[in-house]
Design an enzyme around this catalytic site. Sequence first.
Site, mmCIF file in Angstrom:
data_model
loop_
_atom_site.group_PDB
_atom_site.id
_atom_site.type_symbol
_atom_site.label_atom_id
_atom_site.label_comp_id
_atom_site.label_asym_id
_atom_site.label_seq_id
_atom_site.Cartn_x
_atom_site.Cartn_y
_atom_site.Cartn_z
ATOM 1 N N ASP A 34 25.956 30.979 46.774
ATOM 2 C CA ASP A 34 25.706 31.915 45.667
ATOM 3 C C ASP A 34 25.766 33.381 46.121
ATOM 4 O O ASP A 34 25.536 33.701 47.275
ATOM 5 C CB ASP A 34 24.328 31.612 45.068
ATOM 6 N N ARG A 38 27.730 39.356 43.004
ATOM 7 C CA ARG A 38 26.888 40.522 43.336
ATOM 8 C C ARG A 38 27.393 41.232 44.586
ATOM 9 O O ARG A 38 27.382 42.447 44.675
ATOM 10 C CB ARG A 38 25.422 40.085 43.505
ATOM 11 N N ARG A 47 34.438 40.825 40.757
ATOM 12 C CA ARG A 47 33.720 39.627 41.203
ATOM 13 C C ARG A 47 34.635 38.653 41.954
ATOM 14 O O ARG A 47 34.228 38.004 42.910
ATOM 15 C CB ARG A 47 33.129 38.886 39.996
ATOM 16 N N HIS A 51 34.574 35.969 45.462
ATOM 17 C CA HIS A 51 34.891 34.538 45.571
ATOM 18 C C HIS A 51 35.895 34.279 46.703
ATOM 19 O O HIS A 51 35.782 33.299 47.423
ATOM 20 C CB HIS A 51 35.460 34.011 44.248
ATOM 21 N N ARG A 85 31.460 30.758 32.189
ATOM 22 C CA ARG A 85 31.975 32.056 32.655
ATOM 23 C C ARG A 85 33.309 32.390 31.985
ATOM 24 O O ARG A 85 33.976 31.505 31.446
ATOM 25 C CB ARG A 85 32.136 32.008 34.169
ATOM 26 N N LEU A 145 31.992 15.261 60.785
ATOM 27 C CA LEU A 145 31.250 15.842 59.654
ATOM 28 C C LEU A 145 31.773 15.324 58.310
ATOM 29 O O LEU A 145 32.983 15.278 58.086
ATOM 30 C CB LEU A 145 31.404 17.372 59.692
ATOM 31 N N ARG A 202 19.769 28.478 50.156
ATOM 32 C CA ARG A 202 20.303 29.251 49.033
ATOM 33 C C ARG A 202 20.331 30.722 49.408
ATOM 34 O O ARG A 202 19.281 31.361 49.546
ATOM 35 C CB ARG A 202 19.491 29.074 47.755
HETATM 36 C C1 IPE Z 1 28.707 31.763 43.534
HETATM 37 O O1 IPE Z 1 28.654 33.127 43.319
HETATM 38 C C2 IPE Z 1 30.005 31.140 43.118
HETATM 39 C C3 IPE Z 1 29.909 30.285 41.928
HETATM 40 C C4 IPE Z 1 28.858 30.077 41.206
HETATM 41 C C5 IPE Z 1 31.112 29.612 41.511
HETATM 42 P P1 IPE Z 1 28.364 33.749 41.888
HETATM 43 O O2 IPE Z 1 29.665 33.940 41.196
HETATM 44 O O3 IPE Z 1 27.365 32.954 41.143
HETATM 45 O O4 IPE Z 1 27.784 35.155 42.293
HETATM 46 P P2 IPE Z 1 26.562 35.893 41.611
HETATM 47 O O5 IPE Z 1 25.412 34.946 41.665
HETATM 48 O O6 IPE Z 1 26.973 36.210 40.205
HETATM 49 O O7 IPE Z 1 26.351 37.095 42.451
HETATM 50 C C1 IPE Z 2 24.851 27.852 41.324
HETATM 51 O O1 IPE Z 2 24.989 29.206 41.190
HETATM 52 C C2 IPE Z 2 26.178 27.184 41.324
HETATM 53 C C3 IPE Z 2 27.042 27.477 42.465
HETATM 54 C C4 IPE Z 2 26.791 28.268 43.468
HETATM 55 C C5 IPE Z 2 28.300 26.805 42.464
HETATM 56 P P1 IPE Z 2 24.931 29.940 39.761
HETATM 57 O O2 IPE Z 2 25.242 31.361 40.030
HETATM 58 O O3 IPE Z 2 25.801 29.232 38.802
HETATM 59 O O4 IPE Z 2 23.423 29.728 39.351
HETATM 60 P P2 IPE Z 2 22.511 30.516 38.335
HETATM 61 O O5 IPE Z 2 23.265 30.613 37.042
HETATM 62 O O6 IPE Z 2 22.250 31.866 38.936
HETATM 63 O O7 IPE Z 2 21.259 29.718 38.246
HETATM 64 MG MG MG Z 3 25.339 33.019 41.057
#
Ligand code: IPE
Ligand code: IPE
Ligand code: MG
Length: 260
Positions: A34, A38, A47, A51, A85, A145, A202
Amino acid sequence: MWKKWFGKSDTKQHNDYEGIDHSRVPKHVAIIMDGNGRWAQKKGLPRTFGHRVGAETLREIVKAASNIGIQVLTAYAFSTENWRRPADEVSLLMNLLADYLDNEINELNKNNVRIKFIGNIEGLSKSLQEKIEKAQALTTHNTGLVLNLAVNYGGRAELTRAVKIISEKVLKQEISIEEISDSTIEQYLYTANLPAPDLLIRPSGDFRISNFLLWQMAYTEFWFTETNWPDFKPVDLIQAICDYQQRERRFGGIKNTKKR
Ligand code: IPE
Ligand code: IPE
Ligand code: MG
């Protein structure tokens, strides 16, 4: 091959790696990847950039996990809720996953990694499903693994699916209601035959499980960091493992009585 790379290229990581108690390495580590968005936004970038860098982090962490001797690494890549999203972000994530498989599968195979997908794979595009099946088939006999990639995965959906499969078996009288136990349920989860996660990591400063491995994490140790996933390094994984090794797991018992 990875071992050589890991040991030589970064002395700091190598030294920290030595700090791990190798007799108590967690068998199964789960990671919620996660904070990509951000991370990018803080840098004034889209964003999607986060990724892309996040996918690089996964490559490095898989190598590190394999070198440390972790048996199973489950990485949460896309949840059943992530379809909410914007369409362009979803499609970039799917393309990144396809690229990851194209670019990494031979290296993973060479390093004896067995790749498995958990989640509703049938809900993905046909071309992605084909790549996934090919990758799983290619690495199915590998003994190193186990890399579980959670894609279109939701803990609730996984349990709902198990309930449906078991109900069907009850209706067909293949199993009686009395026979249903914890292990029956486990048998119909995507993670059947794998040990439960010992450690959940996390990154990015949120303290929730976001529908990840709800059943499996009953006694998992949680480890959180403010670091966003694109900045997460093998040294952070090592720190999480060292902290985990200081924890006392009681599983509902009291100290030192687990085996009585
Ligand atoms: C994790 O990063 C990737 C996925 C959930 C696919 P985020 O895209 O959730 O990044 P934040 O949490 O918005 O920063
Ligand atoms: C969890 O992250 C899912 C993944 C990292 C793939 P999210 O960014 O989707 O979670 P929330 O929405 O902040 O709880
Ligand atoms: Mg996230």
